[in-house]
Write a protein that holds these residues in place. Sequence first.
Motif, PDB file in Angstrom:
ATOM      1  N   GLN A 204      22.230  29.571  34.881  1.00 17.56           N
ATOM      2  CA  GLN A 204      23.385  29.967  34.052  1.00 17.56           C
ATOM      3  C   GLN A 204      23.508  31.478  34.027  1.00 17.56           C
TER       4      GLN A 204
ATOM      5  N   GLY B  65      40.124  36.783  33.531  1.00 18.13           N
ATOM      6  CA  GLY B  65      40.229  36.797  32.073  1.00 18.13           C
ATOM      7  C   GLY B  65      38.896  36.828  31.347  1.00 18.13           C
ATOM      8  N   ALA B  66      37.855  36.260  31.956  1.00 15.75           N
ATOM      9  CA  ALA B  66      36.553  36.183  31.281  1.00 15.75           C
ATOM     10  C   ALA B  66      35.661  37.377  31.614  1.00 15.75           C
TER      11      ALA B  66
ATOM     12  N   GLY C 289      40.568  34.979  40.686  1.00 16.25           N
ATOM     13  CA  GLY C 289      41.098  35.993  39.775  1.00 16.25           C
ATOM     14  C   GLY C 289      42.373  36.618  40.302  1.00 16.25           C
TER      15      GLY C 289
ATOM     16  N   ALA D 274      44.265  31.194  28.653  1.00 23.96           N
ATOM     17  CA  ALA D 274      43.170  30.226  28.434  1.00 23.96           C
ATOM     18  C   ALA D 274      42.725  30.207  26.964  1.00 23.96           C
TER      19      ALA D 274
HETATM   20  C1  LIG Z   1      39.346  33.033  29.852  1.00 26.48           C
HETATM   21  C2  LIG Z   1      38.851  32.619  31.204  1.00 26.48           C
HETATM   22  C3  LIG Z   1      39.531  33.018  32.334  1.00 26.48           C
HETATM   23  C4  LIG Z   1      39.066  32.662  33.607  1.00 26.48           C
HETATM   24  N1  LIG Z   1      39.757  33.070  34.704  1.00 26.48           N
HETATM   25  C5  LIG Z   1      39.295  32.781  35.929  1.00 26.48           C
HETATM   26  C6  LIG Z   1      39.986  33.226  37.096  1.00 26.48           C
HETATM   27  O1  LIG Z   1      41.029  33.855  37.024  1.00 26.48           O
HETATM   28  N2  LIG Z   1      39.438  32.920  38.282  1.00 26.48           N
HETATM   29  C7  LIG Z   1      38.277  32.215  38.409  1.00 26.48           C
HETATM   30  O2  LIG Z   1      37.821  31.983  39.533  1.00 26.48           O
HETATM   31  N3  LIG Z   1      37.629  31.759  37.329  1.00 26.48           N
HETATM   32  C8  LIG Z   1      38.099  32.022  36.102  1.00 26.48           C
HETATM   33  N4  LIG Z   1      37.436  31.557  34.997  1.00 26.48           N
HETATM   34  C9  LIG Z   1      36.238  30.721  35.156  1.00 26.48           C
HETATM   35  C10 LIG Z   1      34.916  31.509  35.062  1.00 26.48           C
HETATM   36  O3  LIG Z   1      35.052  32.691  34.372  1.00 26.48           O
HETATM   37  C11 LIG Z   1      34.406  31.815  36.437  1.00 26.48           C
HETATM   38  O4  LIG Z   1      34.076  30.610  37.064  1.00 26.48           O
HETATM   39  C12 LIG Z   1      33.187  32.743  36.471  1.00 26.48           C
HETATM   40  O5  LIG Z   1      32.997  33.141  37.813  1.00 26.48           O
HETATM   41  C13 LIG Z   1      31.923  32.107  35.936  1.00 26.48           C
HETATM   42  O6  LIG Z   1      30.949  33.127  35.740  1.00 26.48           O
HETATM   43  P1  LIG Z   1      29.792  32.924  34.653  1.00 26.48           P
HETATM   44  O7  LIG Z   1      28.924  34.114  34.725  1.00 26.48           O
HETATM   45  O8  LIG Z   1      30.357  32.630  33.323  1.00 26.48           O
HETATM   46  O9  LIG Z   1      29.053  31.661  35.253  1.00 26.48           O
HETATM   47  P2  LIG Z   1      28.464  30.379  34.511  1.00 26.48           P
HETATM   48  O10 LIG Z   1      29.551  29.670  33.765  1.00 26.48           O
HETATM   49  O11 LIG Z   1      27.273  30.726  33.757  1.00 26.48           O
HETATM   50  O12 LIG Z   1      28.051  29.500  35.781  1.00 26.48           O
HETATM   51  C14 LIG Z   1      28.996  29.000  36.672  1.00 26.48           C
HETATM   52  C15 LIG Z   1      28.281  28.198  37.770  1.00 26.48           C
HETATM   53  O13 LIG Z   1      27.442  29.055  38.525  1.00 26.48           O
HETATM   54  C16 LIG Z   1      26.063  28.661  38.405  1.00 26.48           C
HETATM   55  N5  LIG Z   1      25.301  29.899  38.265  1.00 26.48           N
HETATM   56  C17 LIG Z   1      25.412  30.847  37.303  1.00 26.48           C
HETATM   57  N6  LIG Z   1      24.595  31.879  37.571  1.00 26.48           N
HETATM   58  C18 LIG Z   1      23.947  31.570  38.715  1.00 26.48           C
HETATM   59  C19 LIG Z   1      22.985  32.255  39.510  1.00 26.48           C
HETATM   60  N7  LIG Z   1      22.546  33.456  39.172  1.00 26.48           N
HETATM   61  N8  LIG Z   1      22.534  31.650  40.626  1.00 26.48           N
HETATM   62  C20 LIG Z   1      22.988  30.429  40.992  1.00 26.48           C
HETATM   63  N9  LIG Z   1      23.904  29.747  40.280  1.00 26.48           N
HETATM   64  C21 LIG Z   1      24.386  30.321  39.154  1.00 26.48           C
HETATM   65  C22 LIG Z   1      26.008  27.749  37.203  1.00 26.48           C
HETATM   66  O14 LIG Z   1      24.958  26.802  37.334  1.00 26.48           O
HETATM   67  C23 LIG Z   1      27.380  27.113  37.236  1.00 26.48           C
HETATM   68  O15 LIG Z   1      27.386  26.042  38.132  1.00 26.48           O
HETATM   69  C24 LIG Z   1      37.903  31.881  33.724  1.00 26.48           C
HETATM   70  C25 LIG Z   1      37.212  31.474  32.575  1.00 26.48           C
HETATM   71  C26 LIG Z   1      37.674  31.832  31.333  1.00 26.48           C
HETATM   72  C27 LIG Z   1      36.907  31.387  30.132  1.00 26.48           C
END
Ligand SMILES: Cc1cc2nc3c(=O)[nH]c(=O)nc-3n(C[C@H](O)[C@H](O)[C@H](O)COP(=O)(O)OP(=O)(O)OC[C@H]3O[C@@H](n4cnc5c(N)ncnc54)[C@H](O)[C@@H]3O)c2cc1C
Length: 489
Positions: free
Chosen positions: A83, A149-150, A166, A353
Amino acid sequence: MPDTFTPPVIPTTPVTPAILESLRAIVGDKGLIVDDAGKEPFVRDWRGVLAGNAAVVVRPGSTEEVSKVVKLCHDNGIAIVPQAGNTGLMGGATPYPAHAGIVLSVGRMNRVLEVDTVGYSMTVEAGCVLQTLQETAASHDRFFPLSLGAQGSCMIGGNLSTNAGGVQVLRYGNARNLVLGLEVVLPNGDIWNGLRSLKKDNTGYDLKHVFMGAEGTLGVITRAVLKLWPAPKDVATAWLAVRDPKAAIEILSEAHSASEDNVGSCELMNRAGTDMVLRHIPNVQDPLKAETDWFLLLEWSSSRPRSDGTEGMSEKMEQFLADQMEAGRVLDAVIAQNEAQARNMWVIRESVAPASRAEGPGLSYDVSVSVSRVPAFIEQGMKAVYDILPSIRPYPLGHIGDGNIHFSFMGPKGMDRATLGQYSPAITRAVNDLVRDMGGSISAEHGIGIEKIDELAHYRSKIELDTMRSIKRALDPKNIMNPGKILRL
Ligand SMILES: Cc1cc2nc3c(=O)[nH]c(=O)nc-3n(C[C@H](O)[C@H](O)[C@H](O)COP(=O)(O)OP(=O)(O)OC[C@H]3O[C@@H](n4cnc5c(N)ncnc54)[C@H](O)[C@@H]3O)c2cc1C
């Protein structure tokens, strides 16, 4: 997620008191969270839809610690959910209720290790928050384009593992295009050091691409070498009321040459989505009080600074918008006069979102079709969904320059989540069948995670699924690395 969803079979070997002590010996007390309240934010997803369990949340402080933790789990058959920022929208970072293993959070590994301004790259740890990386690049007069956004809470390890998209993909590509090298801890605890900052490297299979987009099922990304670009110096941001999605695509098509290849972003929204943001997000102003259904956020940017007497981005865009009005595609438009106005436009786009979360239950499909088919997809898709639930409230939006539509709907006013859920299987099938018929993808940028595991199995060929399973089994024969995500084995 339909009520009929059957969770995949995952390893459920428990974390014994002895293993917990071994984990403590590796990461120390500051790297372990064992109490329920502390674990809570790590076992729920951002949307508040999924919740699972973990015996313990482990927060290593270095690659070596990750390696030791993973090896310990591997030797004992304990499942690991990697995560990062936990903002993923498909449940990939959320453990299943049956999960008895660990959540491995990379959040403490948040150092920028090197910025190479001459070579346009930076080396970072997986737990760096995306916005921090953008700011670090800017402080060196460089640009790291990944933007979503995140970005205030997602981390680069998660961005790369989901191959995030994005609002800058149009120009710079998605996350996998922004990476030169990776370091990964494999499911047996071995460290693969692929931290090369090479632009050209044709030495066999390009392993980094196996791990990007793998959603943590093949290993833990611990460090990365990221590409940088020149910092934008002259930016024009505009909010356009447009005739319809077809006009939006035509505007984009014309904008490439009019901007001299400087289109950075092109984001479609409708009135319902904009109004939802204005209702729920404080301090946001409607840029155009136009009584039209469709809007486009268009941004052009150049790394060449404005100099007196020459035409900058805003002047070029003004002329372009006048031409587009004459052509009947643009109905009204405003170009941001300062950074605050530009920021306001971006806040509207990026707040859809969180606003939808505040509005109530809904359904959303992150899909892509070829760019020229976006208008037909929106039209036919809305008709198909209205046929199933006429009072549903659509707010399609998206990165239309990438053919990526977030095909989103709020439930009918007053309808609760459970009732909406009864319509969800039929709507999902209608939307995804249309995507397939148009040669598109059922997941453009958010991945598969838990949410789309059965949809992937439904739409991808046996040969493709079997090839993915072969890769998974080769790297993770014990199925301990994020088991039950993307694929049922
Ligand atoms: C408000 C909002 C807007 C968003 N907009 C976009 C957008 O425009 N485009 C887009 O693509 N996504 C978007 N997202 C989705 C999200 O932000 C992305 O998927 C982001 O890349 C996830 O990053 P995270 O650090 O939160 O990963 P996490 O949610 O922590 O993990 C995502 C996945 O990656 C795995 N993972 C995490 N870290 C590692 C690691 N170090 N090694 C191996 N696996 C790992 C996890 O097991 C999980 O399967 C948005 C989300 C929100 C809430």
